[in-house]
Structures are given as structure tokens and as C-alpha cells.
Design an enzyme around this catalytic site. Sequence first.
Site, PDB file in Angstrom:
ATOM      1  N   SER A  23      70.192  49.005  25.186  1.00  0.00           N
ATOM      2  CA  SER A  23      70.729  49.685  24.001  1.00  0.00           C
ATOM      3  C   SER A  23      70.091  49.173  22.716  1.00  0.00           C
ATOM      4  O   SER A  23      70.461  49.593  21.627  1.00  0.00           O
ATOM      5  CB  SER A  23      72.246  49.486  23.925  1.00  0.00           C
ATOM      6  OG  SER A  23      72.574  48.108  23.838  1.00  0.00           O
ATOM      7  N   ASN A 111      81.566  41.570  25.436  1.00  0.00           N
ATOM      8  CA  ASN A 111      82.569  42.627  25.292  1.00  0.00           C
ATOM      9  C   ASN A 111      83.295  42.550  23.951  1.00  0.00           C
ATOM     10  O   ASN A 111      83.458  43.561  23.254  1.00  0.00           O
ATOM     11  CB  ASN A 111      83.585  42.544  26.440  1.00  0.00           C
ATOM     12  CG  ASN A 111      82.976  42.885  27.781  1.00  0.00           C
ATOM     13  OD1 ASN A 111      81.792  43.214  27.860  1.00  0.00           O
ATOM     14  ND2 ASN A 111      83.758  42.802  28.843  1.00  0.00           N
ATOM     15  N   THR A 156      91.783  86.935   0.178  1.00  0.00           N
ATOM     16  CA  THR A 156      92.277  86.728   1.536  1.00  0.00           C
ATOM     17  C   THR A 156      91.515  87.725   2.415  1.00  0.00           C
ATOM     18  O   THR A 156      91.229  88.840   1.977  1.00  0.00           O
ATOM     19  CB  THR A 156      93.795  86.964   1.679  1.00  0.00           C
ATOM     20  OG1 THR A 156      94.100  88.326   1.378  1.00  0.00           O
ATOM     21  CG2 THR A 156      94.581  86.049   0.748  1.00  0.00           C
ATOM     22  N   HIS A 157      91.166  87.313   3.618  1.00  0.00           N
ATOM     23  CA  HIS A 157      90.363  88.146   4.525  1.00  0.00           C
ATOM     24  C   HIS A 157      89.025  88.531   3.893  1.00  0.00           C
ATOM     25  O   HIS A 157      88.432  89.557   4.239  1.00  0.00           O
ATOM     26  CB  HIS A 157      91.125  89.411   4.944  1.00  0.00           C
ATOM     27  CG  HIS A 157      92.467  89.154   5.530  1.00  0.00           C
ATOM     28  ND1 HIS A 157      92.662  88.826   6.851  1.00  0.00           N
ATOM     29  CD2 HIS A 157      93.701  89.143   4.957  1.00  0.00           C
ATOM     30  CE1 HIS A 157      93.945  88.639   7.077  1.00  0.00           C
ATOM     31  NE2 HIS A 157      94.604  88.820   5.941  1.00  0.00           N
ATOM     32  N   SER A 278      60.597  81.350   0.467  1.00  0.00           N
ATOM     33  CA  SER A 278      60.196  81.983   1.721  1.00  0.00           C
ATOM     34  C   SER A 278      58.685  81.878   1.891  1.00  0.00           C
ATOM     35  O   SER A 278      57.936  81.927   0.918  1.00  0.00           O
ATOM     36  CB  SER A 278      60.610  83.456   1.719  1.00  0.00           C
ATOM     37  OG  SER A 278      59.962  84.172   2.750  1.00  0.00           O
ATOM     38  N   LYS A 284      62.106  85.288  -2.832  1.00  0.00           N
ATOM     39  CA  LYS A 284      63.270  84.637  -2.247  1.00  0.00           C
ATOM     40  C   LYS A 284      63.577  83.286  -2.876  1.00  0.00           C
ATOM     41  O   LYS A 284      62.686  82.525  -3.216  1.00  0.00           O
ATOM     42  CB  LYS A 284      63.078  84.443  -0.734  1.00  0.00           C
ATOM     43  CG  LYS A 284      63.070  85.713   0.072  1.00  0.00           C
ATOM     44  CD  LYS A 284      64.440  86.402   0.082  1.00  0.00           C
ATOM     45  CE  LYS A 284      65.512  85.573   0.750  1.00  0.00           C
ATOM     46  NZ  LYS A 284      65.240  85.355   2.196  1.00  0.00           N
ATOM     47  N   ASN A 286      66.383  80.511  -1.539  1.00  0.00           N
ATOM     48  CA  ASN A 286      67.344  80.329  -0.442  1.00  0.00           C
ATOM     49  C   ASN A 286      68.240  79.108  -0.651  1.00  0.00           C
ATOM     50  O   ASN A 286      67.772  78.048  -1.071  1.00  0.00           O
ATOM     51  CB  ASN A 286      66.597  80.167   0.879  1.00  0.00           C
ATOM     52  CG  ASN A 286      65.754  81.386   1.211  1.00  0.00           C
ATOM     53  OD1 ASN A 286      66.116  82.514   0.894  1.00  0.00           O
ATOM     54  ND2 ASN A 286      64.610  81.163   1.836  1.00  0.00           N
ATOM     55  N   GLU A 291      73.280  75.723   3.620  1.00  0.00           N
ATOM     56  CA  GLU A 291      73.168  76.177   5.009  1.00  0.00           C
ATOM     57  C   GLU A 291      73.000  75.006   5.967  1.00  0.00           C
ATOM     58  O   GLU A 291      73.567  75.001   7.071  1.00  0.00           O
ATOM     59  CB  GLU A 291      71.996  77.148   5.128  1.00  0.00           C
ATOM     60  CG  GLU A 291      72.248  78.473   4.423  1.00  0.00           C
ATOM     61  CD  GLU A 291      71.026  79.387   4.407  1.00  0.00           C
ATOM     62  OE1 GLU A 291      71.179  80.551   4.013  1.00  0.00           O
ATOM     63  OE2 GLU A 291      69.919  78.930   4.783  1.00  0.00           O
ATOM     64  N   TYR A 318      86.447  46.910  29.838  1.00  0.00           N
ATOM     65  CA  TYR A 318      85.151  47.402  29.398  1.00  0.00           C
ATOM     66  C   TYR A 318      84.399  48.052  30.556  1.00  0.00           C
ATOM     67  O   TYR A 318      84.436  47.580  31.694  1.00  0.00           O
ATOM     68  CB  TYR A 318      84.299  46.262  28.825  1.00  0.00           C
ATOM     69  CG  TYR A 318      82.954  46.744  28.310  1.00  0.00           C
ATOM     70  CD1 TYR A 318      82.842  47.319  27.049  1.00  0.00           C
ATOM     71  CD2 TYR A 318      81.810  46.664  29.106  1.00  0.00           C
ATOM     72  CE1 TYR A 318      81.620  47.785  26.588  1.00  0.00           C
ATOM     73  CE2 TYR A 318      80.593  47.130  28.647  1.00  0.00           C
ATOM     74  CZ  TYR A 318      80.501  47.689  27.389  1.00  0.00           C
ATOM     75  OH  TYR A 318      79.295  48.166  26.933  1.00  0.00           O
ATOM     76  N   GLN A 323      78.694  52.064  26.195  1.00  0.00           N
ATOM     77  CA  GLN A 323      77.436  51.925  25.465  1.00  0.00           C
ATOM     78  C   GLN A 323      77.068  53.230  24.774  1.00  0.00           C
ATOM     79  O   GLN A 323      76.290  53.248  23.811  1.00  0.00           O
ATOM     80  CB  GLN A 323      76.320  51.492  26.422  1.00  0.00           C
ATOM     81  CG  GLN A 323      74.981  51.235  25.747  1.00  0.00           C
ATOM     82  CD  GLN A 323      74.004  50.544  26.672  1.00  0.00           C
ATOM     83  OE1 GLN A 323      74.185  49.386  27.032  1.00  0.00           O
ATOM     84  NE2 GLN A 323      72.981  51.273  27.094  1.00  0.00           N
ATOM     85  N   LYS A 326      77.936  54.513  20.360  1.00  0.00           N
ATOM     86  CA  LYS A 326      77.389  54.186  19.050  1.00  0.00           C
ATOM     87  C   LYS A 326      76.486  55.250  18.442  1.00  0.00           C
ATOM     88  O   LYS A 326      76.563  55.525  17.236  1.00  0.00           O
ATOM     89  CB  LYS A 326      76.614  52.855  19.124  1.00  0.00           C
ATOM     90  CG  LYS A 326      77.504  51.681  19.460  1.00  0.00           C
ATOM     91  CD  LYS A 326      76.706  50.432  19.729  1.00  0.00           C
ATOM     92  CE  LYS A 326      77.589  49.413  20.431  1.00  0.00           C
ATOM     93  NZ  LYS A 326      78.022  49.874  21.770  1.00  0.00           N
TER      94      LYS A 326
END
Length: 469
Positions: A23, A111, A156-157, A278, A284, A286, A291, A318, A323, A326
Site C-alpha cells: 500500500s 493495526n 418549482t418543477h 470550443s 462558444k 462553456n 460541469e 482487522y 487496506q 484510503k
Amino acid sequence: MKKMWSGRFESDSSKLLEEFNASIGFDKNLYEQDIAGSKAHAKMLGVKGIISKDDADNIITGLDVVLSEIKSKKYEFKTEDEDIHMSVEKRLSEIIGKELGGRLHTARSRNDQVALDFRLYVLKQNREIFTKICDFIDTLVEISKEHIDTLMPGYTHLQHAQPVSLAYHLMAYAFMFKRDCERLISSYERNNLSPLGSAALAGTPHRIDREFVARELGFAGVTQNAMDSVSDRDFALEILFNISVLMMHTSRLCEELILWSSQEFGFITISDTYSTGSSIMPQKKNPDVAELIRGKTGRVNGNLIALLTTMKGLPLAYNKDMQEDKEGVFDSANTALASIVILNEMTKEIKFNTKNMLNATKKGHLSATDLADYLVREKNIPFRIAHFITGKAVAFAENLNLDLSQLNANQLKQIDENLDENAMKFLDLNASKEARSSLGGTANESVKLQIKQMNEWLEITKGYFKKQG
């Protein structure tokens, strides 16, 4: 090369096993925590007379040399050393001698050592993420102060619903991020306990002082059960969950920024500094930052599910499966920090196109509910009937290709006899916003109160971790 644990083995590990088992490629990120824990442990061993004071001092000096080598990039991390703990101990033994270096591991196991290192790392990231969220809340509050009178549609919606202020809308996100901070504080307090001294799973016969080590490392106390201490990864799951909720909130905001920056909305202009172009379409611009943050939310959610799945079937205590705990946490913490920092900087430079927002409020009949409420309050008409009359008024306006707020008194009278001249003032969009003065509403005084409350909370809470030492 013989392993430090190779006493009962008759043959060396295969190269394939070394690579699969190691690791060190990622847990080397824990070198500061590992060395800090080892120094505190060595100091305690010396204080308690488990090793001599001179030995403890020499071990601590040797560990400082190792730390200096790593920071100066002179240190070589090797796959055959397995993990950061073995790597540091091996290098320490090379510096101060194998016999003295071997005394460091008295009364502890890998451990409880890894549980300590990882917990220290998580608590550190918890503090850093908290600080960056507070910075972003500051930004939202400052922008909100400038736009208390800026009218825009509430949705809303994704349909026009009622008129609100831009300040009110942004403060909704500020309160979301406030909850993120509160979750981080709660997790920190719950997990600010040292597991060191739990050894492999059952504690140690050496007369150690776990509380001494905990104080040295800045913990509030120690964990209470050794078996739980080495097998617990709730602290890692909590920060993954907290990050997932945080990123969900950032994603929702980014979704709106993407929509608002489109030609269809035109509510905001994202600065060139935080936009891209673009490769084929010269016109463009963006919203890639927003995003990407939206996309990275799926990634951190995956890290949470991965660790939950890893932990769900593990017997105490353990297991090597742990392992796998992480890399997902490292990735999520780095992703959250990078995302909240760049979102904050991008938001500071956004231009809000207030005229477009105002024009948008004149579509969708945003004052319809106000008209219904007028009929209920002033004409004593049951709400369901008032709802029906207002619906007729909306249909009437649409037949004329008008917004409800644009109807005049004569037109209202044609719809229903209860819609007199007094109804006109309830169709005004700004009046509609101001009418909602209930606690938490969109009226200016209510929004100012929300800003005041948020500033007071920030003033108290921003220094929370400084008070913890």
C-alpha cells in the site's frame, strides 16, 4: 530481502505478492501522521520507563531525520517495504541502528498505527474542508447583500412559481452549506479520539499511557475498546458521506449556474477566467468548471459506496480488506477541496444580469397565488374557490398573450365580480415578494435577518477549530 515480520516464514514473498499486497504507493501520503504518532509513542515509552529516556530521545531525533528526508524529496519509497509504517521504521533503523529502531514498535501494532494515522489525516481534511466551505458561505452572503432588491423567478418543477429576490435564492444555498459545516463539526467531535495503544486488537500488557499520547497528538481523548478501535472505519465513512452531501449541494448550485448561463436564461455571465471554448465553434463559451463539479459528484458518491461495501462483511477485528479504505478518502477529500475552492473563486467573478432576471418574472404569472390569497383574505372566499377564480384569470391573460401581472382593472372585472380594483396591487411582482414576510420568507426584512443570522453564525463558528487547538 527479509520482512520485519518474516520470523515464522521459511521462504521469501513472491514479487507478485509484494506488488499486490503493498500500500506504500498511496499510504505514503500519511507520512506526517505516521511520524507524529511514532514520536508521541516513543516519548510515552520513555516517560513510562518502558524504554530508557535516552533511547526515546534518540528515536525521536531519528524520526525527525526521516521526516526531513521525505520533505526534501531525498527519501525513496520502496514496494518491498509494504506500507508507510514499515518504510519509516526501516529507515529509522538504518539511521539509529536496528536494535534501537526496533524498540519503537514496543506496545503497538500496525493495526492501531494505521488506525491512528488515517484518523489524524481524516480529522485534518475535515478541518480544511470546513474552512473552505465557510469561505464560500462568506462569498454567497456578500453577493446576497448586493441583491436584496434584485427580483427573479422562484421555481418549482423548473417552472416559474413565485417572485423572489436573488439574495433569497443564494441564501438558500448558504444555509445548505451551513449544514455541511455543522456535519463536519459533529463528525470531528465524535471521532477526535486516539486509537493508539489498542495494539493488534486486545490491548497490550505494557503499562502504557494512552491518554498521554492522545494529548501529545491533540486528541480530545482515547477510544474505549481496543477491538473496535482497530476495526473501526466509521470516521472514514463519515467524511465520505459528508463530502457526498457537500458535493451534492455544489452540484445543485452548479446545475443552476449552467442553466442561468445559457442563452435561454441569460441570468448570469461566467467570467472568461473560469470558462472554456470550443475546438470547432468559435462563438462558444462553456461553463466547464460547473460541469466538472457536477460530474465529480458521482465520483465521490462512488467512493462512499465502495467503502460501505468493503466494510459490510468484515468480522472483527482487522482484515486486509481495510487496506482499501484510503484511496477513496484521499480522492474524495482532494476532490472536495479543489471543487469548493474553484467554485468560490468562480462565483466571486460572476456577473448577474439583473434586467434579464426582472424580465423573466413577467412571464409565468408569478403573482397568481397572491391573487388567490387576496380573495381569501379580503373577500372571505374559500381557498379552493379562490384557486379556481385565479386559474380562470391566468387562462384569460394567456388568451391575450399577457402575463397576469399585466392585466388592468377592467379586464379583471370581466373574469369575476370579486376581482375589483383593489386586486390590482396584489398582482405587483415586488409587492408579492414583500408580502412573504414570514420568518424565512423572501421579503427584504426577512432576507436581511437571514443574512444577519448567517454572519453571526460565521463569526462564532469560523474559529471553532482554532479553539480546539
